[in-house]
Design an enzyme around this catalytic site. Structure first.
Site, PDB file in Angstrom:
ATOM      1  N   SER A  16       0.831  -1.208   0.000  1.00  0.00           N
ATOM      2  CA  SER A  16       0.000   0.000   0.000  1.00  0.00           C
ATOM      3  C   SER A  16       0.858   1.246   0.000  1.00  0.00           C
ATOM      4  O   SER A  16       1.954   1.263   0.547  1.00  0.00           O
ATOM      5  CB  SER A  16      -0.899   0.018   1.231  1.00  0.00           C
ATOM      6  N   LYS A  46      -4.597  -6.535   3.349  1.00  0.00           N
ATOM      7  CA  LYS A  46      -4.523  -5.377   2.444  1.00  0.00           C
ATOM      8  C   LYS A  46      -5.931  -4.986   1.976  1.00  0.00           C
ATOM      9  O   LYS A  46      -6.264  -3.808   1.872  1.00  0.00           O
ATOM     10  CB  LYS A  46      -3.623  -5.711   1.237  1.00  0.00           C
ATOM     11  N   HIS A 100      -7.558  -3.170   4.746  1.00  0.00           N
ATOM     12  CA  HIS A 100      -6.941  -1.832   4.790  1.00  0.00           C
ATOM     13  C   HIS A 100      -7.671  -0.905   3.813  1.00  0.00           C
ATOM     14  O   HIS A 100      -8.041   0.214   4.150  1.00  0.00           O
ATOM     15  CB  HIS A 100      -5.456  -1.930   4.432  1.00  0.00           C
ATOM     16  N   ASN A 101      -7.870  -1.378   2.598  1.00  0.00           N
ATOM     17  CA  ASN A 101      -8.525  -0.540   1.599  1.00  0.00           C
ATOM     18  C   ASN A 101      -9.974  -0.244   1.978  1.00  0.00           C
ATOM     19  O   ASN A 101     -10.469   0.855   1.744  1.00  0.00           O
ATOM     20  CB  ASN A 101      -8.478  -1.217   0.222  1.00  0.00           C
ATOM     21  N   GLU A 120      -9.948   2.387   4.445  1.00  0.00           N
ATOM     22  CA  GLU A 120      -9.624   3.627   3.718  1.00  0.00           C
ATOM     23  C   GLU A 120     -10.892   4.239   3.098  1.00  0.00           C
ATOM     24  O   GLU A 120     -11.114   5.443   3.191  1.00  0.00           O
ATOM     25  CB  GLU A 120      -8.593   3.268   2.639  1.00  0.00           C
TER      26      GLU A 120
HETATM   27  P1  NBP Z   1      -0.673  -2.272 -14.337  1.00  0.00           P
HETATM   28  O1  NBP Z   1      -1.675  -2.815 -13.397  1.00  0.00           O
HETATM   29  O2  NBP Z   1      -1.090  -1.191 -15.277  1.00  0.00           O
HETATM   30  O3  NBP Z   1      -0.041  -3.471 -15.183  1.00  0.00           O
HETATM   31  C1  NBP Z   1       0.885  -3.236 -16.222  1.00  0.00           C
HETATM   32  C2  NBP Z   1       1.977  -4.274 -16.207  1.00  0.00           C
HETATM   33  O4  NBP Z   1       1.423  -5.592 -16.358  1.00  0.00           O
HETATM   34  C3  NBP Z   1       2.958  -4.091 -17.347  1.00  0.00           C
HETATM   35  O5  NBP Z   1       4.244  -4.364 -16.866  1.00  0.00           O
HETATM   36  C4  NBP Z   1       2.487  -5.148 -18.333  1.00  0.00           C
HETATM   37  O6  NBP Z   1       3.486  -5.564 -19.248  1.00  0.00           O
HETATM   38  C5  NBP Z   1       2.139  -6.254 -17.407  1.00  0.00           C
HETATM   39  N1  NBP Z   1       1.364  -7.342 -18.018  1.00  0.00           N
HETATM   40  C6  NBP Z   1       0.090  -7.379 -18.486  1.00  0.00           C
HETATM   41 BR1  NBP Z   1      -1.035  -5.927 -18.505  1.00  0.00          BR
HETATM   42  N2  NBP Z   1      -0.283  -8.550 -18.963  1.00  0.00           N
HETATM   43  C7  NBP Z   1       0.806  -9.339 -18.830  1.00  0.00           C
HETATM   44  C8  NBP Z   1       1.066 -10.693 -19.150  1.00  0.00           C
HETATM   45  N3  NBP Z   1       0.112 -11.467 -19.669  1.00  0.00           N
HETATM   46  N4  NBP Z   1       2.288 -11.175 -18.898  1.00  0.00           N
HETATM   47  C9  NBP Z   1       3.246 -10.401 -18.344  1.00  0.00           C
HETATM   48  N5  NBP Z   1       3.053  -9.104 -18.005  1.00  0.00           N
HETATM   49  C10 NBP Z   1       1.849  -8.585 -18.247  1.00  0.00           C
HETATM   50  O7  NBP Z   1       0.625  -1.747 -13.516  1.00  0.00           O
HETATM   51  P2  NBP Z   1       0.703  -0.887 -12.167  1.00  0.00           P
HETATM   52  O8  NBP Z   1      -0.259   0.243 -12.157  1.00  0.00           O
HETATM   53  O9  NBP Z   1       2.149  -0.600 -12.004  1.00  0.00           O
HETATM   54  O10 NBP Z   1       0.242  -1.914 -11.019  1.00  0.00           O
HETATM   55  C11 NBP Z   1       0.878  -3.147 -10.796  1.00  0.00           C
HETATM   56  C12 NBP Z   1       0.155  -3.889  -9.692  1.00  0.00           C
HETATM   57  O11 NBP Z   1       0.236  -3.134  -8.486  1.00  0.00           O
HETATM   58  C13 NBP Z   1      -1.333  -4.101  -9.948  1.00  0.00           C
HETATM   59  O12 NBP Z   1      -1.718  -5.359  -9.460  1.00  0.00           O
HETATM   60  C14 NBP Z   1      -1.994  -3.014  -9.133  1.00  0.00           C
HETATM   61  O13 NBP Z   1      -3.317  -3.341  -8.747  1.00  0.00           O
HETATM   62  C15 NBP Z   1      -1.067  -2.945  -7.946  1.00  0.00           C
HETATM   63  N6  NBP Z   1      -1.087  -1.688  -7.216  1.00  0.00           N
HETATM   64  C16 NBP Z   1      -1.144  -0.507  -7.858  1.00  0.00           C
HETATM   65  C17 NBP Z   1      -1.149   0.682  -7.145  1.00  0.00           C
HETATM   66  C18 NBP Z   1      -1.165   1.997  -7.842  1.00  0.00           C
HETATM   67  O14 NBP Z   1      -1.229   3.021  -7.144  1.00  0.00           O
HETATM   68  N7  NBP Z   1      -1.088   2.037  -9.175  1.00  0.00           N
HETATM   69  C19 NBP Z   1      -1.085   0.652  -5.764  1.00  0.00           C
HETATM   70  C20 NBP Z   1      -1.002  -0.560  -5.126  1.00  0.00           C
HETATM   71  C21 NBP Z   1      -1.001  -1.720  -5.864  1.00  0.00           C
HETATM   72  P3  NBP Z   1       3.633  -4.844 -20.689  1.00  0.00           P
HETATM   73  O15 NBP Z   1       4.437  -3.608 -20.431  1.00  0.00           O
HETATM   74  O16 NBP Z   1       4.347  -5.828 -21.508  1.00  0.00           O
HETATM   75  O17 NBP Z   1       2.255  -4.531 -21.191  1.00  0.00           O
END
Ligand code: NBP
Length: 481
Positions: A128, A182, A185-186, A189
């Site tokens: 988080s 987690k 937590h959300n 939130e």
């Molecule tokens: P995203 O949730 O937008 O995912 C993008 C990533 O997933 C890219 O690296 C993409 O690779 C990869 N990907 C996909 Br889509 N399909 C794939 C596959 N079949 N095989 C391998 N890789 C694949 O990224 P994010 O916003 O950085 O979030 C990552 C995780 O963290 C998520 O689970 C999210 O819920 C969690 N999270 C996010 C936040 C936040 O604030 N954003 C906070 C807490 C947790 P590519 O580049 O090749 O398309």
């Protein structure tokens, strides 16, 4: 092999986490992304990090020291399964796969079971703190086996937020425990945010104060018992002026709140566990209500109160203090309900979760970070089996101090026609828990009437049924509760 930790998935969360890892003494970080462009741009942007890039899963595995440890940060759902499958092919027994995404905890339980059969450890870790937290220090909630924690613990401690000298990470429990915590937590939130929004709405509509004046009130509140990240950023949002129109930004933002689903998961899970989390549920529903413009458009036909609501100038200060006390009391209820859900989840899934330790790892890095969490840790340190958190002496005292104000605010909201679902449901929960008798007796009577569901009596052992469709005498019956 020269890296002690790897990251798969280099979108915003993964690259920030990889940079955080690389910045800590002793870590060398291997990186992999499905499409190589993201890997290349991370390498170009941060040569100082000393990343070890890989173009294939095999190359990634070869670059990791044993036991290999990799954190997956990809889109939750199918993409996470796809990456796990690929890593399982190139990893060996004893290695550790960590899913740091926002997985639904039943998926984590399923994945842990499947991966464990290969001899590889699987750890679902809730992370988080958003993008900023991933880079500078998140709050981390890992599940998984004790064996994996031996290797993973020091690595996660090196990147977690620090609160009062302690890293905001603990081994929450086995398999899905981390993602479960987690999720809650959300949910908390959601409740915290909704309560703050209700407080703002009541003050704005009651006193006519401007958003920037209310920002000052929140900034002041942030110096006292309500001190928290969410109160702090609320003041910032309320103070923001829209460059285009010159209006307060909050008046220009469309009043429809989005949601990514973790609040709904918390409520769905609470329903199946039979734990009332009314504050979280109302907060989740309030977002849903806001997001149905077609329903809200036709609602103009429904009348509000006859009289316009205003708080007189001489009562303004008192009213604002009442709202502050109501907010604090409702917040205590929301957290109490959330911790109840964690306790119920731990019992259901056989996780040994230290509730005090959970409140401590939320003191830094995450969205609900606040001093207040120390009080929760104290409460559980004193009474680990505390059945209802809000009955701990510190919280009971705060509720006693705030309850008259809380009631006045809920009455005012109802009379003024201002929706305050989280304030009022929290107060109802408080009154429900402290009631000597509940009308559940009548509900049980109704159930016995139409479904012969039987009832227990207050004055003797056994299970009973009244023969409603016969002569209405009572008989002893089998328990069909
Ligand atoms: P995203 O949730 O937008 O995912 C993008 C990533 O997933 C890219 O690296 C993409 O690779 C990869 N990907 C996909 Br889509 N399909 C794939 C596959 N079949 N095989 C391998 N890789 C694949 O990224 P994010 O916003 O950085 O979030 C990552 C995780 O963290 C998520 O689970 C999210 O819920 C969690 N999270 C996010 C936040 C936040 O604030 N954003 C906070 C807490 C947790 P590519 O580049 O090749 O398309």
């Amino acid at each position: 092999a020269s890296a002690n930790i790897g990251v798969v998935g280099l979108a915003v969360m993964g690259s920030n986490l990889a940079r955080n890892l690389a910045s800590r003494e002793g870590n060398t970080v291997a990186i992999f992304n499905r499409s190589y462009e993201k890997t290349q741009s991370l390498l170009d942007a941060h040569p100082e990090a000393g990343f070890i890039p890989a173009q294939s899963y095999q190359e990634f595995a070869d670059s990791l020291q044993k036991p290999r440890t990799a954190i997956i940060m990809v889109k939750a759902g199918g993409p996470t399964d796809a990456v796990i499958d690929s890593l399982v092919e190139v990893f060996e027994p004893g290695d550790i796969i960590v899913d740091g995404g926002n997985a639904y905890f039943p998926d984590t339980i399923r994945r842990e079971k499947a991966v464990r059969e290969t001899g590889i450890n699987f750890v679902g870790a809730g992370i988080s703190g958003g993008e900023e937290g991933a880079l500078t220090g998140p709050s981390i909630m890992p599940g998984g086996s004790d064996e994996s924690w031996v290797t993973l613990g020091p690595i996660l401690k090196s990147i977690a937020a620090i609160a009062e000298g302690e890293p905001c990470v603990t081994h929450v429990g086995h398999d899905g425990a981390g993602h479960f915590v987690k999720m809650v937590h959300n949910g908390i939130e959601y409740a915290d945010m909704q309560l703050i929004a209700e407080a703002y709405d009541l003050i704005r509509r009651g006193t006519g104060k401007s958003p920037s004046e209310i920002a000052d009130i929140f900034a002041e509140w942030n110096k006292g018992e309500l001190e928290s990240y969410l109160i702090e950023i609320t003041a910032e949002v309320l103070r923001q002026v829209d460059a285009e129109t010159g209006k307060p930004l909050v008046d220009v933002i469309l009043d429809q709140a989005g949601a990514k689903g973790t609040g709904a998961w918390t409520v769905q899970t609470a329903l199946s566990l039979g734990v009332p989390v009314s504050g979280i549920a109302e907060a989740t529903f309030a977002r849903s209500l806001s997001s149905h413009p077609e329903q809200r458009a036709v609602a103009g036909a429904l009348p509000g109160p006859d009289e316009e609501f205003t708080v007189s100038a001489e009562n303004t200060e008192q009213f604002i203090e009442d709202v502050r006390l109501a907010l604090y009391a409702s917040k205590i209820v929301a957290y109490s309900q959330g911790f109840d859900e964690i306790r119920a989840g731990a019992a259901e899934y056989d996780w040994n979760i230290d509730l005090g330790a959970i409140s401590k790892i939320w003191r830094g890095g995450c969205i609900i970070r606040a001093q207040f969490l120390n009080r929760i840790a104290d409460a559980y340190a004193e009474t680990p089996e505390l059945p209802v958190l809000m009955t701990a002496p510190y919280f009971a005292e705060a509720l006693t101090r705030g309850q008259s104000a809380w009631r006045r605010v809920v009455v005012t909201a109802a009379q003024a026609g201002i929706p305050a679902p989280a304030f009022s449901s929290s107060l109802s929960y408080y009154d429900g828990i402290r009631a000597d008798r509940l009308p559940a007796a009548l509900v049980q009577g109704q159930r016995d009437f139409f479904g012969a569901h039987t009832y227990k009596r207050i004055d003797k052992e056994g299970t009973f049924h009244t023969q409603w469709s016969g002569d209405r005498t009572e008989i002893e019956a089998e328990d069909t509760h």
